[in-house]
Design a protein around this motif. Structure first.
Motif, short mmCIF file in Angstrom:
data_model
loop_
_atom_site.label_atom_id
_atom_site.label_comp_id
_atom_site.label_asym_id
_atom_site.label_seq_id
_atom_site.Cartn_x
_atom_site.Cartn_y
_atom_site.Cartn_z
N TYR A 1 0.85 -1.19 0.00
CA TYR A 1 0.00 0.00 0.00
C TYR A 1 0.89 1.24 0.00
CZ TYR A 1 -4.13 -2.80 1.09
OH TYR A 1 -5.16 -3.70 1.04
N PRO A 2 0.89 2.04 -1.07
CA PRO A 2 1.75 3.23 -1.11
C PRO A 2 1.20 4.35 -0.22
CG PRO A 2 0.88 2.67 -3.29
CD PRO A 2 0.11 1.89 -2.30
N LEU A 3 -0.12 4.33 0.00
CA LEU A 3 -0.78 5.38 0.78
C LEU A 3 -1.67 4.71 1.81
CD1 LEU A 3 -2.13 7.42 -2.29
CD2 LEU A 3 -0.07 7.95 -1.00
N ALA A 4 -1.95 5.43 2.88
CA ALA A 4 -2.91 4.91 3.86
C ALA A 4 -4.25 4.79 3.17
CB ALA A 4 -3.00 5.86 5.04
N SER A 5 -4.93 3.67 3.39
CA SER A 5 -6.19 3.43 2.67
C SER A 5 -6.93 2.29 3.32
CB SER A 5 -5.86 3.07 1.22
OG SER A 5 -6.94 2.40 0.61
N PRO A 6 -8.26 2.25 3.16
CA PRO A 6 -8.95 1.02 3.53
C PRO A 6 -8.52 -0.09 2.57
CG PRO A 6 -10.49 2.84 3.17
CD PRO A 6 -9.16 3.28 2.65
N GLY A 7 -8.37 -1.30 3.08
CA GLY A 7 -7.95 -2.38 2.21
C GLY A 7 -8.18 -3.73 2.85
N GLY A 8 -8.25 -4.79 2.03
CA GLY A 8 -8.59 -6.12 2.53
C GLY A 8 -7.44 -7.13 2.47
N TRP A 9 -6.24 -6.68 2.05
CA TRP A 9 -5.13 -7.63 1.96
C TRP A 9 -4.62 -7.94 3.36
CZ3 TRP A 9 -1.75 -7.67 -3.01
CH2 TRP A 9 -2.57 -7.49 -4.14
N GLN A 10 -4.09 -9.16 3.53
CA GLN A 10 -3.57 -9.60 4.83
C GLN A 10 -2.16 -9.04 5.00
OE1 GLN A 10 -5.52 -11.56 6.79
NE2 GLN A 10 -7.04 -12.38 5.37
N ILE A 11 -1.96 -8.21 6.02
CA ILE A 11 -0.70 -7.44 6.15
C ILE A 11 0.35 -8.24 6.94
CG2 ILE A 11 0.33 -5.26 6.90
CD1 ILE A 11 -1.78 -5.11 4.56
N ILE A 12 1.50 -8.47 6.29
CA ILE A 12 2.56 -9.28 6.91
C ILE A 12 3.86 -8.50 7.16
CG2 ILE A 12 1.66 -11.45 5.93
CD1 ILE A 12 4.18 -11.20 3.97
#
Lengths: 330, 236
Positions: B188-199
């Motif tokens: 994610y280049p910018l803060a944003s709502p998102g559904g990817w699993q963050i590792i």
């Protein structure tokens, strides 16, 4: 000379015809939701059609003009007043110095456009004045307008002699304000690549049932509410291109219409596309209103778009002529 | 060398764009063809064309119909005219465009503070956090496309052992967050709502509006992740 915001609105941003050439980097075109109305606003005050304008949502900001200005308001009718006196939409208005422009309610539409003769002195980003809220760039410092913001106006023309002693003057020419009557009430659509994923019954529903715009609707897209539509295939769509007006089928069977701030690519089936000539009308709908879709042909869609372009060109020629007469008379 | 033009289909994307589609698939060879055609069509300066946008296995040509209106014959639509023009270009062989293929090394801190979903991934896939890091950094990924957010890169493909479905509901994601969705990985280049699993998270700035080329990644880039400590992250 400056234009000062004396009261903030809910979401008022600097916009133009959009930012093209960056979609390969994920930079969406953005721009005015109702680009037709934004262009009309510019035309009425003698600006280039691509000049920056202010897009207003209701409740809208209140503005203070330090010097005389020539302005126009198009798109939605938010019942505008100058120094407390009501002024019309779709007509150029000359303001004297120290004028206050306010908006009092929604009479019609969802987004109004404010253009000022000469344009707004804001910095372009990637050749566009549009505000990109997510990247916080473009327009006025990449954000919506706040109280006490001061936007520098580019016009250096001295309008004092024109306005004289009057507080304001509505000029006698106007743009068609029956733009929403030009076309039938139906939202004309073209089938999308994944149209055939819908079951026959769902296709019929899409063409016959009303779809209600929900409150989960913004500059990115309108979420619609209806009986859920069913898909015959569940195969995922690999992220692929979308467009303004693309209608996607969400996993829960509801539809979303992509609007100005849509993402550059999407992974949901593109069942239909609202044709360009209907985008202005689409952009002026509010939550709660219903959309009825009707299929048309590409030939018709193109002809209607050309008609709109020609209308704008005629309006531009007429306004230019009248403005030159007015400005040269002094 | 025998050059075989891969099979494609052209369809309208509303009344202001057309899509050249090589099939609904994630495939490096197909994506290379897409990137070559992207370069070819962008440089062709077709009348009325506003921009060309590549995706995984398809690309869109956006155009302004009124500009093309007079060029076409009365019997055809602007879309048909554009489709013909594009079709003629696609019939010409093009060399695989190598110019965009760079190798970028991206430092990522996989420590808990920056990796809200790494423990859940570990539990779901029955694999240790160390193995997740090892597997995520073992592959050189290809940037298939940019989209979703300015500068957001869709990269693939992650090892099946760390592949996980995206979240059912988007949450707020911090800029620099490295995520997994299915066999894809991305940042994610910018803060944003998102559904990817963050590792994990990278200290690099992936999108800088002040730069003439604001996005760090380009489609076609090769990406290698390297694991860094919290301390290295802080001093990056």
């Amino acid at each position: 000379m400056n234009l000062r915001i004396i009261k903030a609105g809910i979401l008022d941003t600097v916009q133009d015809a959009g930012r093209y050439g960056g979609q390969d980097l994920g930079i969406n075109p953005g721009g005015a939701m109702d680009k037709f109305a934004a262009r009309v606003a510019n035309i009425l005050v003698g600006n280039d059609q691509q000049e920056a304008v202010i897009e207003l949502h209701f409740p809208a900001a209140a503005f203070f003009f330090e010097l005389p200005a020539l302005i126009s308001i198009t798109g939605a009718d938010f019942i505008a007043s100058v120094n407390g006196e009501e002024v019309p939409v779709n007509q150029p208005i000359l303001l004297s110095k120290f004028s206050i422009l306010q908006f009092h309610g929604i009479k019609d539409g969802a987004r109004a456009y404010l253009a000022v003769h000469g344009g707004l002195d804001v910095q372009p980003w990637l050749s566009s004045y549009s505000t990109h809220l997510r990247a916080a760039v473009g327009g006025f410092h990449g954000r919506s307008l706040q109280k006490d913001d001061e936007i520098v106006l580019k016009s250096t023309k001295d309008l004092c002699p024109l306005i004289g002693q009057k507080e304001f003057q509505v000029l006698p020419w106007k743009a068609d304000d029956n733009w929403r009557e030009w076309m039938e009430k139906d939202m004309l659509i073209l089938p999308g690549n994944e149209w055939d994923r819908l079951t026959d019954i769902s296709k019929e529903k899409l063409l016959q049932h009303p779809f209600y715009i929900t409150t989960q609707s913004d500059r990115m897209g309108y979420r619609l509410q209806s009986d859920p539509l069913l898909s015959v295939v569940q195969e995922e769509v690999i992220s692929s291109p979308v467009n303004f007006g693309t209608v996607q089928l969400l996993p829960d069977g509801q539809l979303i219409v992509l609007m100005a701030d849509h993402q550059t690519a999407g992974g949901y089936p593109r069942v239909v596309h609202v044709i360009s000539a209907c985008h202005s009308r689409l952009a002026q709908l509010q939550p709660g209103e219903a959309i009825r879709f009707r299929i048309t042909s590409i030939a018709t869609a193109e002809a209607l778009l050309l008609q709109q372009e020609q209308h704008l060109l005629q309006l531009q020629n007429a306004c230019q002529f009248k403005l030159e007469q007015l400005l040269h008379a002094y | 060398m025998n050059y075989v033009i891969p099979a494609y289909r052209i369809f309208p994307l509303g009344d202001t764009a057309l899509v050249i589609d090589y099939g609904n698939l994630v495939d490096e060879a197909v994506n290379k063809e897409v990137m070559s055609r992207f370069a070819q069509l962008k440089n062709a300066n077709l009348p009325g064309v506003i921009e060309v946008v590549p995706a995984y296995s398809s690309l869109a040509v956006y155009y302004h119909p009124p500009e093309v209106w007079k060029k076409r014959t009365r019997a055809m639509t602007v879309y048909e005219w554009m489709k013909d023009e594009v079709g003629q270009l696609l019939a010409q062989p093009v060399a695989n465009d190598q110019s965009t293929e760079r190798l970028l090394t991206i430092p990522v801190c996989y420590e808990d503070e920056f990796a809200p979903d790494i423990r859940a991934l570990s539990a779901t896939k029955n694999i240790s956090v160390e193995e997740i890091i090892q597997l995520h950094t073992a592959t050189t990924y290809r940037v298939y496309m940019l989209g979703f957010l300015p500068g957001f890169s869709y990269m693939g493909e992650v090892d099946e052992r760390i592949s996980i479905a995206r979240k059912p509901q988007p949450v707020n994601v911090t800029a620099g967050s490295v995520g997994i969705a299915g066999r894809q990985t991305g940042i994610y280049p910018l803060a944003s709502p998102g559904g990817w699993q963050i590792i994990g998270r990278t200290p690099l700035k992936l999108f800088d509006v002040k730069k003439e080329e604001p996005a760090l990644f380009k489609a076609g880039d090769k990406v290698q992740f390297i694991s860094i400590s919290k301390n290295e992250f802080a001093n990056y």
